[in-house]
Design an enzyme around this catalytic site. Structure first.
Site, PDB file in Angstrom:
ATOM      1  N   SER A  19     -10.951  -1.522   3.792  1.00 30.29           N
ATOM      2  CA  SER A  19     -10.228  -1.884   5.024  1.00 30.29           C
ATOM      3  C   SER A  19      -9.641  -0.627   5.632  1.00 30.29           C
ATOM      4  O   SER A  19      -8.951   0.128   4.944  1.00 30.29           O
ATOM      5  CB  SER A  19      -9.068  -2.828   4.715  1.00 30.29           C
ATOM      6  OG  SER A  19      -9.570  -4.015   4.197  1.00 30.29           O
TER       7      SER A  19
ATOM      8  N   GLU B 116      -5.033   2.544   6.599  1.00 29.51           N
ATOM      9  CA  GLU B 116      -4.853   2.383   5.144  1.00 29.51           C
ATOM     10  C   GLU B 116      -5.620   3.491   4.433  1.00 29.51           C
ATOM     11  O   GLU B 116      -5.190   3.999   3.412  1.00 29.51           O
ATOM     12  CB  GLU B 116      -5.384   0.998   4.723  1.00 29.51           C
ATOM     13  CG  GLU B 116      -5.331   0.780   3.230  1.00 29.51           C
ATOM     14  CD  GLU B 116      -5.583  -0.676   2.831  1.00 29.51           C
ATOM     15  OE1 GLU B 116      -5.230  -1.594   3.591  1.00 29.51           O
ATOM     16  OE2 GLU B 116      -6.146  -0.868   1.745  1.00 29.51           O
TER      17      GLU B 116
ATOM     18  N   ARG C  61       0.839  -1.213   0.000  1.00 27.11           N
ATOM     19  CA  ARG C  61       0.000   0.000   0.000  1.00 27.11           C
ATOM     20  C   ARG C  61       0.870   1.258   0.000  1.00 27.11           C
ATOM     21  O   ARG C  61       0.593   2.242   0.691  1.00 27.11           O
ATOM     22  CB  ARG C  61      -0.961   0.024   1.207  1.00 27.11           C
ATOM     23  CG  ARG C  61      -1.877  -1.158   1.299  1.00 27.11           C
ATOM     24  CD  ARG C  61      -2.884  -1.234   0.162  1.00 27.11           C
ATOM     25  NE  ARG C  61      -3.645  -2.459   0.268  1.00 27.11           N
ATOM     26  CZ  ARG C  61      -3.282  -3.613  -0.328  1.00 27.11           C
ATOM     27  NH1 ARG C  61      -2.211  -3.675  -1.101  1.00 27.11           N
ATOM     28  NH2 ARG C  61      -4.022  -4.696  -0.171  1.00 27.11           N
TER      29      ARG C  61
HETATM   30  C1  FAD Z   1     -15.812  -1.933  -0.423  1.00 25.24           C
HETATM   31  C2  FAD Z   1     -14.371  -1.614  -0.668  1.00 25.24           C
HETATM   32  C3  FAD Z   1     -13.468  -2.634  -0.928  1.00 25.24           C
HETATM   33  C4  FAD Z   1     -12.113  -2.346  -1.141  1.00 25.24           C
HETATM   34  N1  FAD Z   1     -11.251  -3.370  -1.386  1.00 25.24           N
HETATM   35  C5  FAD Z   1      -9.942  -3.102  -1.576  1.00 25.24           C
HETATM   36  C6  FAD Z   1      -9.006  -4.153  -1.827  1.00 25.24           C
HETATM   37  O1  FAD Z   1      -9.357  -5.319  -1.905  1.00 25.24           O
HETATM   38  N2  FAD Z   1      -7.707  -3.823  -1.990  1.00 25.24           N
HETATM   39  C7  FAD Z   1      -7.267  -2.532  -1.918  1.00 25.24           C
HETATM   40  O2  FAD Z   1      -6.063  -2.300  -2.082  1.00 25.24           O
HETATM   41  N3  FAD Z   1      -8.129  -1.520  -1.687  1.00 25.24           N
HETATM   42  C8  FAD Z   1      -9.437  -1.771  -1.525  1.00 25.24           C
HETATM   43  N4  FAD Z   1     -10.305  -0.738  -1.294  1.00 25.24           N
HETATM   44  C9  FAD Z   1      -9.796   0.658  -1.201  1.00 25.24           C
HETATM   45  C10 FAD Z   1      -9.799   1.442  -2.520  1.00 25.24           C
HETATM   46  O3  FAD Z   1     -10.802   0.981  -3.406  1.00 25.24           O
HETATM   47  C11 FAD Z   1      -8.448   1.378  -3.219  1.00 25.24           C
HETATM   48  O4  FAD Z   1      -7.419   1.886  -2.394  1.00 25.24           O
HETATM   49  C12 FAD Z   1      -8.460   2.161  -4.536  1.00 25.24           C
HETATM   50  O5  FAD Z   1      -7.297   1.892  -5.232  1.00 25.24           O
HETATM   51  C13 FAD Z   1      -8.571   3.676  -4.328  1.00 25.24           C
HETATM   52  O6  FAD Z   1      -8.838   4.258  -5.586  1.00 25.24           O
HETATM   53  P1  FAD Z   1      -9.702   5.596  -5.693  1.00 25.24           P
HETATM   54  O7  FAD Z   1      -9.730   6.001  -7.111  1.00 25.24           O
HETATM   55  O8  FAD Z   1     -11.022   5.429  -5.060  1.00 25.24           O
HETATM   56  O9  FAD Z   1      -8.789   6.585  -4.848  1.00 25.24           O
HETATM   57  P2  FAD Z   1      -9.279   7.790  -3.932  1.00 25.24           P
HETATM   58  O10 FAD Z   1      -9.965   7.238  -2.730  1.00 25.24           O
HETATM   59  O11 FAD Z   1     -10.021   8.787  -4.738  1.00 25.24           O
HETATM   60  O12 FAD Z   1      -7.877   8.390  -3.501  1.00 25.24           O
HETATM   61  C14 FAD Z   1      -6.988   7.646  -2.685  1.00 25.24           C
HETATM   62  C15 FAD Z   1      -5.627   8.346  -2.698  1.00 25.24           C
HETATM   63  O13 FAD Z   1      -5.095   8.248  -4.012  1.00 25.24           O
HETATM   64  C16 FAD Z   1      -4.783   9.547  -4.508  1.00 25.24           C
HETATM   65  N5  FAD Z   1      -5.057   9.538  -5.944  1.00 25.24           N
HETATM   66  C17 FAD Z   1      -6.183   9.125  -6.573  1.00 25.24           C
HETATM   67  N6  FAD Z   1      -6.049   9.261  -7.909  1.00 25.24           N
HETATM   68  C18 FAD Z   1      -4.822   9.771  -8.122  1.00 25.24           C
HETATM   69  C19 FAD Z   1      -4.090  10.160  -9.286  1.00 25.24           C
HETATM   70  N7  FAD Z   1      -4.598  10.054 -10.522  1.00 25.24           N
HETATM   71  N8  FAD Z   1      -2.837  10.657  -9.119  1.00 25.24           N
HETATM   72  C20 FAD Z   1      -2.295  10.785  -7.893  1.00 25.24           C
HETATM   73  N9  FAD Z   1      -2.943  10.459  -6.745  1.00 25.24           N
HETATM   74  C21 FAD Z   1      -4.190   9.954  -6.869  1.00 25.24           C
HETATM   75  C22 FAD Z   1      -5.685  10.511  -3.746  1.00 25.24           C
HETATM   76  O14 FAD Z   1      -5.131  11.812  -3.691  1.00 25.24           O
HETATM   77  C23 FAD Z   1      -5.727   9.852  -2.372  1.00 25.24           C
HETATM   78  O15 FAD Z   1      -4.611  10.222  -1.626  1.00 25.24           O
HETATM   79  C24 FAD Z   1     -11.664  -0.997  -1.087  1.00 25.24           C
HETATM   80  C25 FAD Z   1     -12.589   0.025  -0.841  1.00 25.24           C
HETATM   81  C26 FAD Z   1     -13.929  -0.268  -0.637  1.00 25.24           C
HETATM   82  C27 FAD Z   1     -14.895   0.858  -0.392  1.00 25.24           C
END
Ligand code: FAD
Length: 300
Positions: free
Chosen positions: A219, A290, A169
């Site tokens: 998580s 996380e 992560r």
């Molecule tokens: C039900 C559920 C299940 C999940 N299961 C998992 C899992 O199995 N494994 C896992 O790893 N995660 C999981 N997650 C967490 C999440 O989906 C991941 O971490 C995902 O990769 C975040 O992507 P996002 O676009 O939603 O990021 P955001 O929540 O929008 O942003 C997260 C971070 O990334 C940064 N960011 C986003 N886009 C960019 C970009 N283009 N450039 C630079 N920085 C950026 C943001 O500034 C922020 O700091 C889960 C979440 C939920 C709600």
């Protein structure tokens, strides 16, 4: 008219002033931000960043790993959801950062390219997943990266895989706060039926174990060591279903905090601190979050 609004609009972005982030985060928490900016392509994102050179901003993908304060934030949030083009180049794929991971997985299945099946069901964007080095079921997105295009000091540059660090992560992008615009990824050929069966299996496991029907940010805590399962540890403390205000430790998976409808930022933060204290008392382990926390406009 507000000057920054006007410049962002002219840069090719759509802009919503005083938009509530609770409408954009999967846990449905978050106060208003001055500008919610939706760039329509990579170039308008680039121009928006130039416009915002003297105004604080954050990048958001699909908001599925974010916990944001309830009070208004005097910042701009650039949401990448409209940067969602995918191009195939043999066994390589060029994908824009706002593309939902799920859509990329479905695209790869049709193109008969395997290996990313584990990510089907992670609800974030490709950019958010690369930033977090998202992973599940033994796989991590970083393994498939050939190169990533970022905006650094106002310029677009490609970083090749040997210039990028990925950890649990963790990534170069997170450490250096780089803005990801596109990624080149590579995958192995695989039969569509095999890919489909794997994706369905991973999805079934998720639906069985995770509270997907309630708002959450996934998580909450990182695994502190390979052999320490946070969800199991919290469950062993009898905390499944424990509530503070509207925030609750999921009855289904103790590693998740769910919003039962009226949870505030403070409710979730208090619950996080409570769990950290209990786990420290019983197991002597310090839990780190996380989820990314946006508080007073700063990333925690
Ligand atoms: C039900 C559920 C299940 C999940 N299961 C998992 C899992 O199995 N494994 C896992 O790893 N995660 C999981 N997650 C967490 C999440 O989906 C991941 O971490 C995902 O990769 C975040 O992507 P996002 O676009 O939603 O990021 P955001 O929540 O929008 O942003 C997260 C971070 O990334 C940064 N960011 C986003 N886009 C960019 C970009 N283009 N450039 C630079 N920085 C950026 C943001 O500034 C922020 O700091 C889960 C979440 C939920 C709600």
């Amino acid at each position: 008219m507000d000057k920054i609004f006007e410049s962002l609009y002219k840069a090719g972005c759509d802009v919503r002033m005083f938009e509530k982030l609770s409408c954009h985060t999967s846990i449905k928490i978050g106060g208003r931000v001055k500008y919610l900016v939706l760039p329509n392509d990579v170039f308008s994102l680039e121009r928006a960043i130039t416009v915002l050179k003297d105004f604080p901003f954050q990048i958001m993908g699909l908001g599925t790993n974010l916990l944001v304060q309830d009070e208004d934030l005097d910042i701009a949030v650039l949401k990448t959801e409209r940067l969602n083009q995918i191009e195939i180049k043999g066994e390589k794929v060029l994908v824009e950062s706002g593309t939902p991971l799920k859509r990329l997985c479905l695209f790869l299945m049709e193109a008969e390219l395997g290996e990313l099946e584990f990510a089907y069901g992670i609800p974030g964007s490709v950019g958010g997943a690369i930033f977090m080095n998202a992973g599940a079921y033994g796989g991590e997105i970083g393994e498939f990266i050939e190169a990533v295009e970022v905006l650094k000091d106002g310029r677009k540059i490609w970083l090749s895989k040997n210039e990028i660090f990925f950890g649990y992560r963790d990534s170069t992008f997170k450490r250096e706060k780089l803005i990801i615009t596109r990624a080149m990824m590579s995958f192995k050929k695989e039969k569509k039926e095999t890919i489909k069966a794997k994706m369905e299996d991973y999805m079934r496991r998720r639906l069985e174990k995770q509270p997907l029907d309630l708002p959450s940010a996934g998580s909450v805590f990182k695994r502190p060591r390979e052999d320490f399962y946070v969800g199991k540890a919290i469950e062993s403390l009898g905390l499944k279903g424990y509530r503070i205000g509207g925030a609750q430790i999921s009855e289904k998976h103790a590693g998740f905090i769910v919003n039962t409808g009226s949870a505030t930022f403070d409710d979730v933060m208090k619950l996080i601190e409570f769990v950290r204290k209990k786990v420290k008392e019983k197991y002597g382990v310090e839990l780190e979050t996380e989820v990314e926390i946006w508080w007073n406009g700063r990333q925690w």
